[in-house]
Motif scaffolding. Structure first.
Motif, short mmCIF file in Angstrom:
data_model
loop_
_atom_site.label_atom_id
_atom_site.label_comp_id
_atom_site.label_asym_id
_atom_site.label_seq_id
_atom_site.Cartn_x
_atom_site.Cartn_y
_atom_site.Cartn_z
N GLY A 95 30.36 0.65 47.28
CA GLY A 95 30.98 1.43 46.20
C GLY A 95 32.03 0.71 45.38
O GLY A 95 32.76 1.34 44.61
N TYR A 96 32.13 -0.62 45.53
CA TYR A 96 33.08 -1.37 44.70
C TYR A 96 32.48 -1.63 43.33
O TYR A 96 31.26 -1.60 43.15
N THR A 97 33.33 -1.90 42.34
CA THR A 97 32.81 -2.23 41.01
C THR A 97 32.39 -3.69 40.99
O THR A 97 32.86 -4.48 41.81
N PHE A 259 41.30 -7.76 40.27
CA PHE A 259 41.96 -8.20 41.50
C PHE A 259 42.72 -7.07 42.22
O PHE A 259 43.52 -7.33 43.11
N SER A 260 42.45 -5.82 41.85
CA SER A 260 43.22 -4.70 42.40
C SER A 260 43.00 -4.48 43.90
O SER A 260 43.82 -3.85 44.57
N ILE A 261 41.87 -4.98 44.47
CA ILE A 261 41.61 -4.74 45.91
C ILE A 261 41.89 -5.97 46.78
O ILE A 261 41.53 -6.00 47.95
N VAL A 262 42.56 -6.97 46.17
CA VAL A 262 42.76 -8.24 46.86
C VAL A 262 43.43 -8.10 48.23
O VAL A 262 43.09 -8.80 49.18
N ASP A 266 38.93 -4.56 53.47
CA ASP A 266 37.54 -4.65 52.99
C ASP A 266 37.33 -5.88 52.11
O ASP A 266 36.29 -6.52 52.17
N PHE A 267 38.33 -6.20 51.30
CA PHE A 267 38.22 -7.35 50.41
C PHE A 267 38.03 -8.62 51.22
O PHE A 267 37.19 -9.46 50.88
N PHE A 268 38.80 -8.75 52.32
CA PHE A 268 38.68 -9.95 53.16
C PHE A 268 37.31 -10.00 53.84
O PHE A 268 36.74 -11.08 54.01
#
Length: 458
Positions: A95-97, A259-262, A266-268
């Motif tokens: 569900g990420y962009t 970069f809002s989910i950095v 989950d990003f890692f």
């Protein structure tokens, strides 16, 4: 410009003509990425035209870097598998962009640059035992051949046995012969022609195989034997210049990273997955293709590997900026090596063709997968010959090699083959008391543990 001075052609046992043919061949066997990548990534909501331009541009830049930094005949482009992970797992599944997914790819590239400059990736390459390196080459050969068989529809999905052989009788009964059946027949003819060209040692045999198979397809379309069916994925074999010669705009995807989910967990996880697959796909490709081209030294090391790895990692970050998924060294580089390509001139030729493809996209998008499939299958044959270099008398060497070889085609992943090869090599030699005798490096133990943890947590 003195090409001999720049690329050291004589020293590498090659000449300008051979390198040009090798570069064109490699490009032809991987030109499909220009059509496939936009199709896959557009599922995430990205603009198809922009993806096409980003794919060609990132491939051009990364491949030029490979030639400049390493003088190796390897060609880079957005990787298959990694693009599917980007679109279907990260965007549609999690569900990420696509903007956030591009940020993960960008950071993965930066980490790669650091790992390349600090010798971590080079150390991993050198830690893998020689027999296992030959096994990687063989496994990639089977993997490439399997991709070719699938692209040609010779191998098809089968409910009872997972995979099966294409049925001509079934295609006639179902009314699909004039678009699917005929292409399978053409691929088989192309395979025989390519094999004959190789046996007779005809220069550019693999490239001639691709072109003649495509031309036969065009003749079939003119005579009505081949009838395009876009709904089933079978398109016209003729280049479509109705839209004129224009380069699709890069604006919809250029510098569109989010970069809002950095700083989220989950990003890692996403970034590590990109990093992991890219790292071992690249190492596997370098090991396999370099082994086939006799580029490894007597210790099984690849000279100037740092430049090759750096080109790969910078290419990934550049690709993310342009708007495409992870750029990696393509295993199809083996087709150019099979044609005698040994230096960066092969890469430069392929890179130039990627740049030219921006303006001649209708031609390159018209090359069907059934025409490139015979090339992939024959390259698979050429790579599998490395199996003769594996020591089958020592089962502690041979069994991990066998596991690595079969894992690549059966699990459809170069990196899985390396993972299982490394784990089984370490475990089997430890349990059988051969670890000290083999002088297994500390890095091999670390890799084995990391691979096990990957299967536990990812």
């Amino acid at each position: 410009m003195n090409l001999e001075k720049i690329f050291h052609l004589k020293e590498n046992g090659t000449d300008v003509k051979t390198e040009i043919i090798a570069g064109v061949t490699t490009f032809m066997t991987m030109a499909y990425i220009l059509a496939v990548n936009p199709n896959i990534l557009s599922a995430s909501g990205m603009d198809r035209g922009a993806i096409f331009t980003a794919t060609a541009l990132a491939s051009f830049i990364a491949t030029c870097l490979m030639a400049i930094l390493s003088n190796y005949p390897f060609v880079l482009a957005p990787g298959m598998g990694l693009n599917a992970y980007f679109a279907y797992t990260v965007v549609l599944g999690m569900g990420y962009t696509w903007h956030q997914a591009l940020a993960a790819v960008f950071f993965e590239g930066l980490i790669f640059i650091v790992l390349s400059l600090t010798n971590v990736r080079e150390a991993i390459f050198n830690a893998i035992p020689m027999n296992l390196k030959h096994a990687v080459s063989v496994g990639i050969g089977l993997f490439i051949a399997f991709i070719g068989l699938q692209n040609a529809h010779i191998v098809v999905n089968n409910d009872s046995t997972l995979v099966g052989i294409f049925s001509f009788k079934g295609s006639v009964t179902a009314g699909t012969f004039h678009y699917e059946g005929i292409t399978v027949l053409l691929a088989l003819i192309g395979l025989l022609l390519t094999a004959i060209f190789l046996i007779k040692n005809i220069k550019g045999g693999i490239l001639w195989g691709i072109l003649i198979t495509w031309i036969l397809g065009i003749l079939c379309q003119f005579t009505g034997l081949y009838v395009p069916n876009p709904d089933a994925g079978f398109y016209s074999l003729l280049p479509d210049f109705s839209g004129g010669i224009t380069v699709p705009s890069l604006a919809p995807t250029f510098m569109k990273m989010d970069f809002s989910i950095v700083f989220t967990l989950d990003f890692f996880v996403i970034m590590f997955a990109f990093l992991f697959v890219d790292m071992f796909d690249t190492l596997g490709t370098l090991i396999g293709v370099a082994s086939k081209a006799d580029m490894l030294d007597k210790n099984g090391k690849l000279p100037k590997i740092k430049g090759a790895l750096l080109a790969d990692s910078v290419g990934t970050s550049v690709g993310a900026i342009c708007g495409t998924s992870t750029v990696t060294t393509f295993v199809e580089s083996a087709s150019g090596v099979a044609e005698g390509g040994r230096t960066g001139l092969t890469s430069i030729v392929a890179a130039i063709l990627f740049a030219v493809s921006l303006f001649l996209s209708p031609i390159f998008l018209a090359i069907p997968s059934f025409a490139t499939a015979p090339a992939l299958i024959m390259v698979g044959f050429l790579m599998i010959t490395s199996i003769t270099k594996i020591d089958f008398k020592d089962y502690t060497e041979a069994i991990p090699c066998f596991i690595a070889i079969i894992a690549m085609p059966f699990l459809y992943s170069i990196s899985e083959g390396i993972s299982m090869g490394v784990i089984s090599y370490v475990v089997i030699n430890l349990v059988c008391g051969k670890a000290k005798e083999k002088k297994i490096s500390l890095l091999m133990y670390i890799l084995a543990v990391l691979f096990v943890l990957k299967y536990v947590f990812l």
